[in-house]
Design an enzyme around this catalytic site. Sequence first.
Site, mmCIF file in Angstrom:
data_model
loop_
_atom_site.group_PDB
_atom_site.id
_atom_site.type_symbol
_atom_site.label_atom_id
_atom_site.label_comp_id
_atom_site.label_asym_id
_atom_site.label_seq_id
_atom_site.Cartn_x
_atom_site.Cartn_y
_atom_site.Cartn_z
ATOM 1 N N TYR A 164 -18.879 2.677 18.679
ATOM 2 C CA TYR A 164 -18.109 3.819 19.184
ATOM 3 C C TYR A 164 -18.798 5.130 18.829
ATOM 4 O O TYR A 164 -18.996 6.006 19.686
ATOM 5 C CB TYR A 164 -16.705 3.781 18.605
ATOM 6 C CG TYR A 164 -15.874 5.005 18.917
ATOM 7 C CD1 TYR A 164 -15.254 5.148 20.157
ATOM 8 C CD2 TYR A 164 -15.712 6.016 17.973
ATOM 9 C CE1 TYR A 164 -14.493 6.270 20.452
ATOM 10 C CE2 TYR A 164 -14.954 7.145 18.255
ATOM 11 C CZ TYR A 164 -14.342 7.265 19.496
ATOM 12 O OH TYR A 164 -13.596 8.385 19.778
ATOM 13 N N LYS B 147 -20.458 7.981 21.444
ATOM 14 C CA LYS B 147 -19.988 9.362 21.492
ATOM 15 C C LYS B 147 -21.103 10.350 21.140
ATOM 16 O O LYS B 147 -21.143 11.464 21.669
ATOM 17 C CB LYS B 147 -18.797 9.536 20.555
ATOM 18 C CG LYS B 147 -17.540 8.806 21.032
ATOM 19 C CD LYS B 147 -17.083 9.318 22.388
ATOM 20 C CE LYS B 147 -15.779 8.704 22.837
ATOM 21 N NZ LYS B 147 -15.290 9.234 24.125
#
Length: 278
Positions: free
Chosen positions: A155, A159
Amino acid sequence: MANELDGRVAVVTGGASGIGRGIVERFAAEGAKVVIADVQDELGEALASQAGPDALFHHTDVGDQEQIGELVATAVERFGALDVMVNNAGISSPLRRGLFTEDLTEFDRVMRVNLLSVMAGTRDAGRYMAEHGGGSIINLSSIGGIQAGGGVPVYRASKAAILHFTKCAAIELAHYDIRVNCIAPGNIPTPILQSSATGEDRERLERFEARIRAQMRDDRPLKRDGTPEDVAEAALYLATERSRYVTGIVLPVEGGTIAGKVMARKAGSEIPANGAPS
């Protein structure tokens, strides 16, 4: 100001809930025609109905490039233009006990939804905007893409990549009067945090989330929790003419967390009458 987006057409991916919903509601309140893209059909249809005739729900799996292209085409066909593209949809990777236990099985899925969708959404919206006078593209990253930390490495990597891609796209698309900017939210209570704790029963999940939220609160200067509405205000700014000379930026909306750790205040350190700390 009122009706800052009057006559504008916007697409918001992941718009049926959480931060996306907040952006949809704010844009609609400012007069925009909004296409809500999501896989949550019931929530999306309900939000579109609530927002009125200038809102449309379009079922979209943002991990599929073809569906991103269809989404952009639908916005143009239904409302005659596309002025603002908000690439917001995202998912978390599972929270596991350290990097050595990370099997990376979710890598492809997380990267498709979080990163590929932003790249394809920027490309496809940009193609239209380049031939129609420009526009604004807003990509949603996360404080986790700016600030390193343990847990959910896939994740965080997805990002972080959004930040760099946004700057690259801003440079390339400026020639067409297309502004590309990024918002990095943090400490915003949404369902995505819960989704990172897989295999937990409801009670343990609630305790886990409460502990993480408390830690976030302790680490940030502003003690109130952020809201989707706070992020929506930032998106509104980047969508309007108020930011017409702004491109390639990363705007954190996270209560000051990345500015640094909060220093513990000692007893008796209250501000005296002359305004100087004692």
